[in-house]
Design a protein around this motif. Structure first.
Motif, PDB file in Angstrom:
ATOM      1  N   UNK A  54      -0.623 -19.582  11.803  1.00 14.03           N
ATOM      2  CA  UNK A  54      -1.535 -19.378  10.673  1.00 14.03           C
ATOM      3  C   UNK A  54      -0.964 -18.494   9.576  1.00 14.03           C
ATOM      4  N   UNK A  55       0.173 -17.845   9.818  1.00 15.76           N
ATOM      5  CA  UNK A  55       0.684 -16.847   8.887  1.00 15.76           C
ATOM      6  C   UNK A  55       1.444 -17.429   7.714  1.00 15.76           C
ATOM      7  N   UNK A  56       1.697 -16.556   6.761  1.00 15.28           N
ATOM      8  CA  UNK A  56       2.443 -16.929   5.572  1.00 15.28           C
ATOM      9  C   UNK A  56       3.242 -15.725   5.091  1.00 15.28           C
ATOM     10  N   UNK A  57       4.361 -15.975   4.458  1.00 21.19           N
ATOM     11  CA  UNK A  57       5.134 -14.881   3.872  1.00 21.19           C
ATOM     12  C   UNK A  57       4.794 -14.777   2.394  1.00 21.19           C
ATOM     13  N   UNK A  58       3.536 -14.561   2.117  1.00 23.98           N
ATOM     14  CA  UNK A  58       3.063 -14.420   0.753  1.00 23.98           C
ATOM     15  C   UNK A  58       1.976 -13.349   0.758  1.00 23.98           C
ATOM     16  N   UNK A  59       1.716 -12.789  -0.397  1.00 24.62           N
ATOM     17  CA  UNK A  59       0.642 -11.809  -0.485  1.00 24.62           C
ATOM     18  C   UNK A  59      -0.686 -12.514  -0.262  1.00 24.62           C
TER      19      UNK A  59
ATOM     20  N   UNK B 202      -3.159  -8.269   3.095  1.00 23.89           N
ATOM     21  CA  UNK B 202      -1.808  -7.916   3.523  1.00 23.89           C
ATOM     22  C   UNK B 202      -0.784  -8.397   2.499  1.00 23.89           C
ATOM     23  N   UNK B 203       0.277  -7.639   2.382  1.00 23.15           N
ATOM     24  CA  UNK B 203       1.358  -8.044   1.493  1.00 23.15           C
ATOM     25  C   UNK B 203       2.374  -8.865   2.279  1.00 23.15           C
ATOM     26  N   UNK B 204       3.223  -9.556   1.553  1.00 26.66           N
ATOM     27  CA  UNK B 204       4.262 -10.351   2.192  1.00 26.66           C
ATOM     28  C   UNK B 204       5.184  -9.457   3.018  1.00 26.66           C
ATOM     29  N   UNK B 205       5.514  -8.293   2.501  1.00 29.12           N
ATOM     30  CA  UNK B 205       6.389  -7.344   3.213  1.00 29.12           C
ATOM     31  C   UNK B 205       5.747  -6.892   4.518  1.00 29.12           C
TER      32      UNK B 205
ATOM     33  N   UNK C  37       7.318  -7.501   8.221  1.00 30.77           N
ATOM     34  CA  UNK C  37       7.544  -6.371   9.124  1.00 30.77           C
ATOM     35  C   UNK C  37       6.795  -6.554  10.437  1.00 30.77           C
ATOM     36  N   UNK C  38       5.557  -7.042  10.365  1.00 30.80           N
ATOM     37  CA  UNK C  38       4.766  -7.266  11.576  1.00 30.80           C
ATOM     38  C   UNK C  38       5.413  -8.343  12.440  1.00 30.80           C
ATOM     39  N   UNK C  39       5.914  -9.399  11.808  1.00 30.07           N
ATOM     40  CA  UNK C  39       6.564 -10.460  12.571  1.00 30.07           C
ATOM     41  C   UNK C  39       7.833  -9.951  13.249  1.00 30.07           C
TER      42      UNK C  39
ATOM     43  N   UNK D   7      19.343 -13.901   3.095  1.00 34.29           N
ATOM     44  CA  UNK D   7      18.667 -12.657   2.713  1.00 34.29           C
ATOM     45  C   UNK D   7      19.056 -11.496   3.631  1.00 34.29           C
ATOM     46  N   UNK D   8      19.466 -11.803   4.856  1.00 29.67           N
ATOM     47  CA  UNK D   8      19.834 -10.758   5.801  1.00 29.67           C
ATOM     48  C   UNK D   8      18.645 -10.080   6.467  1.00 29.67           C
ATOM     49  N   UNK D   9      17.449 -10.561   6.266  1.00 29.35           N
ATOM     50  CA  UNK D   9      16.244  -9.937   6.826  1.00 29.35           C
ATOM     51  C   UNK D   9      16.170 -10.045   8.349  1.00 29.35           C
ATOM     52  N   UNK D  10      16.894 -11.006   8.915  1.00 28.75           N
ATOM     53  CA  UNK D  10      16.823 -11.213  10.360  1.00 28.75           C
ATOM     54  C   UNK D  10      18.141 -10.899  11.061  1.00 28.75           C
ATOM     55  N   UNK D  11      19.017 -10.143  10.396  1.00 30.88           N
ATOM     56  CA  UNK D  11      20.210  -9.652  11.062  1.00 30.88           C
ATOM     57  C   UNK D  11      21.470 -10.467  10.870  1.00 30.88           C
ATOM     58  N   UNK D  12      21.436 -11.465  10.038  1.00 36.33           N
ATOM     59  CA  UNK D  12      22.655 -12.218   9.754  1.00 36.33           C
ATOM     60  C   UNK D  12      22.593 -12.724   8.323  1.00 36.33           C
TER      61      UNK D  12
END
Length: 142
Positions: free
Chosen positions: A42-47, A51-54, A58-60, A128-133
């Motif tokens: 159900x989630x989205x990476x948008x505001x 909740x904000x996208x950030x 972070x929660x994910x 983007x490097x957000x997940x470690x690569x």
């Protein structure tokens, strides 16, 4: 007179919320797997409204760090794409799998990145490097 122990209000029988939701109301604590599955479906990476996208990213990442079951993440990525028809969440789970278990990532890649838009999202998230690569070279050629 009515027996109060037999005919009590339903609100006094139900368990109380143990945490506060993003909206500020009482909520229940979910296990990490349950919370991640709910987010993946159900989630989205948008505001969004509360909740904000950030915050959602972070929660994910926090939930993923708590889960040490790569097979669950692979199955969740496939479920999120094929049954919940999500695009960004399964792509993110695929990128996480590329850092944790490249064999599993290869097994589910075609089922998750099943069109150009999802494939583009996978590469954008990777770069983007957000997940470690920052690239998939090591994931493609182990």
């Amino acid at each position: 007179m009515v027996n109060k122990s037999l005919f009590q209000s339903i609100t006094s029988v139900l368990p109380r919320g143990t945490v506060v939701s993003e909206a500020g109301g009482p909520a229940y604590t979910l296990s990490a797997k349950h919370a991640l599955a709910q987010m993946a479906a159900t989630g989205t990476f948008d505001n969004v409204y509360y909740a904000t996208a950030k915050n959602q990213l972070d929660a994910m990442r926090k939930l993923i760090d708590e889960i040490d079951d790569n097979e669950f993440l692979a199955k969740l990525a496939v479920y999120s794409r094929e049954r919940a028809y999500m695009k960004d969440m399964p792509a993110a789970l695929l990128v996480v799998l590329s850092t944790r278990d490249t064999k599993l990532m290869h097994q589910v890649f075609d089922r998750v990145a099943d069109n150009g838009r999802v494939l583009r999202t996978v590469f954008r998230m990777t770069r983007s490097g957000q997940f470690g690569r920052k690239g998939l070279l090591n994931a493609i050629h182990p």
